[in-house]
Write a protein that holds these residues in place. Sequence first.
Motif, PDB file in Angstrom:
ATOM      1  N   ARG A  42      -4.938   7.479  -0.594  1.00 31.78           N
ATOM      2  CA  ARG A  42      -4.182   5.041  -0.493  1.00 31.78           C
ATOM      3  C   ARG A  42      -5.423   5.329   1.019  1.00 31.78           C
ATOM      4  NH1 ARG A  42      -3.045   1.591   2.154  1.00 31.78           N
ATOM      5  NH2 ARG A  42      -1.343   0.418   3.332  1.00 31.78           N
ATOM      6  N   SER A  69      -0.782   9.215   0.281  1.00 33.57           N
ATOM      7  CA  SER A  69      -0.804   9.753   1.420  1.00 33.57           C
ATOM      8  C   SER A  69      -0.291  10.441   2.299  1.00 33.57           C
ATOM      9  CB  SER A  69      -0.529   7.882   2.018  1.00 33.57           C
ATOM     10  OG  SER A  69      -0.708   7.537   3.210  1.00 33.57           O
ATOM     11  N   TYR A  71       1.359   9.094   5.267  1.00 38.06           N
ATOM     12  CA  TYR A  71       2.410   8.733   5.760  1.00 38.06           C
ATOM     13  C   TYR A  71       3.062   8.047   5.076  1.00 38.06           C
ATOM     14  CZ  TYR A  71       5.079   5.991   8.920  1.00 38.06           C
ATOM     15  OH  TYR A  71       6.254   5.554   9.290  1.00 38.06           O
ATOM     16  N   VAL A  72       3.569   7.767   4.578  1.00 37.55           N
ATOM     17  CA  VAL A  72       4.403   6.958   3.028  1.00 37.55           C
ATOM     18  C   VAL A  72       5.725   5.980   4.357  1.00 37.55           C
ATOM     19  CG1 VAL A  72       5.608   6.619   0.863  1.00 37.55           C
ATOM     20  CG2 VAL A  72       3.287   7.794   2.048  1.00 37.55           C
ATOM     21  N   SER A  73       5.276   4.892   4.712  1.00 34.86           N
ATOM     22  CA  SER A  73       6.413   4.234   5.468  1.00 34.86           C
ATOM     23  C   SER A  73       7.067   3.151   3.605  1.00 34.86           C
ATOM     24  CB  SER A  73       6.448   3.263   6.066  1.00 34.86           C
ATOM     25  OG  SER A  73       5.420   2.025   5.588  1.00 34.86           O
ATOM     26  N   GLU A  74       8.598   2.630   4.249  1.00 40.03           N
ATOM     27  CA  GLU A  74       8.752   2.014   3.278  1.00 40.03           C
ATOM     28  C   GLU A  74       8.195   0.204   2.782  1.00 40.03           C
ATOM     29  OE1 GLU A  74      12.731  -0.068   3.676  1.00 40.03           O
ATOM     30  OE2 GLU A  74      13.173   2.581   4.510  1.00 40.03           O
ATOM     31  N   GLU A  75       7.010   0.114   3.963  1.00 35.71           N
ATOM     32  CA  GLU A  75       6.156  -1.071   3.658  1.00 35.71           C
ATOM     33  C   GLU A  75       4.888  -0.379   2.853  1.00 35.71           C
ATOM     34  OE1 GLU A  75       3.614  -3.373   7.138  1.00 35.71           O
ATOM     35  OE2 GLU A  75       5.236  -2.787   7.887  1.00 35.71           O
ATOM     36  N   ASP A  76       4.879   0.795   3.053  1.00 34.28           N
ATOM     37  CA  ASP A  76       3.473   1.388   2.673  1.00 34.28           C
ATOM     38  C   ASP A  76       3.544   1.794   1.433  1.00 34.28           C
ATOM     39  OD1 ASP A  76       1.963   1.796   4.657  1.00 34.28           O
ATOM     40  OD2 ASP A  76       2.702   4.224   5.487  1.00 34.28           O
ATOM     41  N   GLU A  77       5.117   1.863   0.784  1.00 42.64           N
ATOM     42  CA  GLU A  77       4.890   1.937  -0.258  1.00 42.64           C
ATOM     43  C   GLU A  77       5.437   0.607  -1.045  1.00 42.64           C
ATOM     44  OE1 GLU A  77       8.919   4.341  -3.136  1.00 42.64           O
ATOM     45  OE2 GLU A  77       9.098   3.939  -0.965  1.00 42.64           O
ATOM     46  N   PRO A  90       3.948  11.594  -1.049  1.00 39.46           N
ATOM     47  CA  PRO A  90       3.730  11.987   0.286  1.00 39.46           C
ATOM     48  C   PRO A  90       3.030  13.064   0.193  1.00 39.46           C
ATOM     49  CG  PRO A  90       5.937  11.676  -0.315  1.00 39.46           C
ATOM     50  CD  PRO A  90       5.173  11.398  -1.636  1.00 39.46           C
TER      51      PRO A  90
END
Length: 109
Positions: A42, A69, A71-77, A90
């Motif tokens: 990412r 990535s 770090y995977v947040s909901e926003e990143d996904e 992740p």
Amino acid sequence: VVLSRRALSRPGLRLGAPSDPAAALEAFRAAPPAYDAVGSDRWMPGMPGLELARRVLEARPGIAVILTSGYVSEEDEGSALAAGARALVPKPLTVEELGRALDSLLRQG
């Protein structure tokens, strides 16, 4: 890279591993039909994985793109999926886990 290539290799599957995103994009654009999937981190120097995904999909809509990535947040996904990636996996992940994700994407078509 050599161990990753061995672990990810499958019958009928050729792996390319350019050292930077610009080289990867250049190789892809030279022969889009030669690729079944594209994988990228990412966050990369020179070109983020989301940008690489967008450019790859411009050249060949519908190709399977997988991003990784740390770090995977909901926003990143959500951003990854909106860019056309089919998965944001992740890290840390093993080569085997990456291979399973790749197999899953290839089976989906």
